[in-house]
Write a protein that holds these residues in place. Structure first.
Motif, PDB file in Angstrom:
ATOM      1  N   ASN A 150       0.816  -1.154   0.023  1.00 40.50           N
ATOM      2  CA  ASN A 150      -0.101  -0.094   0.087  1.00 40.50           C
ATOM      3  C   ASN A 150       0.913   1.181  -0.006  1.00 40.50           C
ATOM      4  O   ASN A 150       0.586   2.133  -0.521  1.00 40.50           O
ATOM      5  N   ASP A 151       1.974   1.188   0.581  1.00 42.59           N
ATOM      6  CA  ASP A 151       2.930   2.276   0.597  1.00 42.59           C
ATOM      7  C   ASP A 151       3.390   2.366  -0.728  1.00 42.59           C
ATOM      8  O   ASP A 151       3.461   3.559  -1.528  1.00 42.59           O
ATOM      9  N   ALA A 152       3.743   1.473  -1.579  1.00 42.35           N
ATOM     10  CA  ALA A 152       4.300   1.538  -3.131  1.00 42.35           C
ATOM     11  C   ALA A 152       3.280   1.971  -3.759  1.00 42.35           C
ATOM     12  O   ALA A 152       3.252   2.851  -4.941  1.00 42.35           O
ATOM     13  N   ILE A 153       2.175   1.621  -3.484  1.00 42.24           N
ATOM     14  CA  ILE A 153       0.597   2.071  -4.502  1.00 42.24           C
ATOM     15  C   ILE A 153       0.410   3.493  -4.110  1.00 42.24           C
ATOM     16  O   ILE A 153       0.018   4.290  -5.105  1.00 42.24           O
ATOM     17  N   GLY A 154       0.320   3.841  -2.880  1.00 41.94           N
ATOM     18  CA  GLY A 154       0.043   5.327  -2.566  1.00 41.94           C
ATOM     19  C   GLY A 154      -1.293   5.576  -3.015  1.00 41.94           C
ATOM     20  O   GLY A 154      -2.190   4.867  -2.905  1.00 41.94           O
ATOM     21  N   GLU A 155      -1.620   6.654  -3.833  1.00 35.18           N
ATOM     22  CA  GLU A 155      -2.906   7.249  -4.200  1.00 35.18           C
ATOM     23  C   GLU A 155      -2.903   7.091  -5.609  1.00 35.18           C
ATOM     24  O   GLU A 155      -3.941   7.229  -6.464  1.00 35.18           O
ATOM     25  N   SER A 156      -2.011   6.294  -6.212  1.00 31.88           N
ATOM     26  CA  SER A 156      -2.046   5.809  -7.633  1.00 31.88           C
ATOM     27  C   SER A 156      -3.535   5.198  -7.937  1.00 31.88           C
ATOM     28  O   SER A 156      -3.905   4.451  -7.236  1.00 31.88           O
ATOM     29  N   ARG A 157      -3.565   5.221  -9.210  1.00 27.18           N
ATOM     30  CA  ARG A 157      -5.131   4.430  -9.871  1.00 27.18           C
ATOM     31  C   ARG A 157      -4.745   3.678 -10.870  1.00 27.18           C
ATOM     32  O   ARG A 157      -3.544   3.539 -11.589  1.00 27.18           O
ATOM     33  N   VAL A 158      -5.494   2.635 -11.123  1.00 27.88           N
ATOM     34  CA  VAL A 158      -5.474   1.790 -12.255  1.00 27.88           C
ATOM     35  C   VAL A 158      -5.461   2.284 -13.649  1.00 27.88           C
ATOM     36  O   VAL A 158      -6.360   3.038 -13.829  1.00 27.88           O
ATOM     37  N   SER A 159      -4.534   2.115 -14.397  1.00 32.82           N
ATOM     38  CA  SER A 159      -4.642   2.468 -15.806  1.00 32.82           C
ATOM     39  C   SER A 159      -4.564   1.502 -16.655  1.00 32.82           C
ATOM     40  O   SER A 159      -4.573   1.778 -18.096  1.00 32.82           O
ATOM     41  N   GLY A 160      -4.760   0.409 -16.293  1.00 35.94           N
ATOM     42  CA  GLY A 160      -4.812  -0.798 -17.148  1.00 35.94           C
ATOM     43  C   GLY A 160      -5.058  -2.271 -16.737  1.00 35.94           C
ATOM     44  O   GLY A 160      -4.797  -2.434 -15.465  1.00 35.94           O
ATOM     45  N   VAL A 161      -5.781  -3.034 -17.558  1.00 35.13           N
ATOM     46  CA  VAL A 161      -6.102  -4.482 -17.004  1.00 35.13           C
ATOM     47  C   VAL A 161      -6.028  -5.383 -18.090  1.00 35.13           C
ATOM     48  O   VAL A 161      -6.369  -5.286 -19.025  1.00 35.13           O
ATOM     49  N   LYS A 162      -5.152  -6.303 -17.795  1.00 31.40           N
ATOM     50  CA  LYS A 162      -4.779  -7.701 -18.729  1.00 31.40           C
ATOM     51  C   LYS A 162      -5.394  -8.664 -18.133  1.00 31.40           C
ATOM     52  O   LYS A 162      -4.876  -8.986 -16.941  1.00 31.40           O
ATOM     53  N   LEU A 163      -6.515  -9.526 -18.673  1.00 34.88           N
ATOM     54  CA  LEU A 163      -6.462 -11.033 -18.242  1.00 34.88           C
ATOM     55  C   LEU A 163      -5.947 -11.975 -19.090  1.00 34.88           C
ATOM     56  O   LEU A 163      -6.299 -11.914 -20.424  1.00 34.88           O
ATOM     57  N   ASP A 164      -4.830 -13.028 -18.685  1.00 32.37           N
ATOM     58  CA  ASP A 164      -4.627 -13.965 -19.596  1.00 32.37           C
ATOM     59  C   ASP A 164      -5.608 -15.145 -19.890  1.00 32.37           C
ATOM     60  O   ASP A 164      -5.978 -15.730 -18.787  1.00 32.37           O
TER      61      ASP A 164
END
Length: 143
Positions: free
Chosen positions: A83-97
């Protein structure tokens, strides 16, 4: 060369999934009995046993690191470190194999959260939307 003339259910679902998660804020927390929850605020949650967070150059932390010392005085707190690394960042893309059901979530510009399927038979992660069970993923993709 396209292997399938028609889009599979998993492939179609992956497109829809990426639209839902775009711009959501991920937060990782411990669940019950060794499980983990990844909330994608405001309305989605993934429940899984294994995940890893990857930075621009290396793995930042994994669910398997939690509680291990690795030669340091304090054990790794995977929840806090992620959670420290993620911070306030948001999802910019999703891939499902489609072959494995692995989910890769791009966060901000340089971080990826990978939720890896590790069984050929069991559903290794589940998706909940607004608290309701929505789908599960195992080998060969979405079920």
């Amino acid at each position: 060369m396209k292997l399938f003339s028609k889009r599979s259910k998993t492939e179609a679902y992956a497109v829809e999934l990426s639209e839902w998660f775009l711009d959501a804020r991920p937060k990782i927390s411990r669940g019950e009995e060794g499980s983990w929850r990844v909330a994608f605020e405001p309305s989605f949650m993934v429940s899984t046993l294994q995940w890893r967070l990857i930075g621009a150059r290396s793995i930042i932390v994994t669910s398997e690191d939690d509680g291990h010392h690795f030669g340091h005085p304090e054990p790794v707190d995977a929840e806090a470190k992620a959670n420290d690394a993620i911070g306030e960042s948001r999802v910019s893309g999703v891939k499902l194999d489609e072959r494995t059901g692995d989910l890769s979530v791009s966060i901000g510009g340089a971080i990826s959260l990978e939720i890896v399927s590790y069984s050929s038979g069991y559903e290794t992660w589940q998706l909940y939307r607004d608290g309701e069970f929505f789908g599960a993923v195992g080998n060969e993709g979405l079920r």
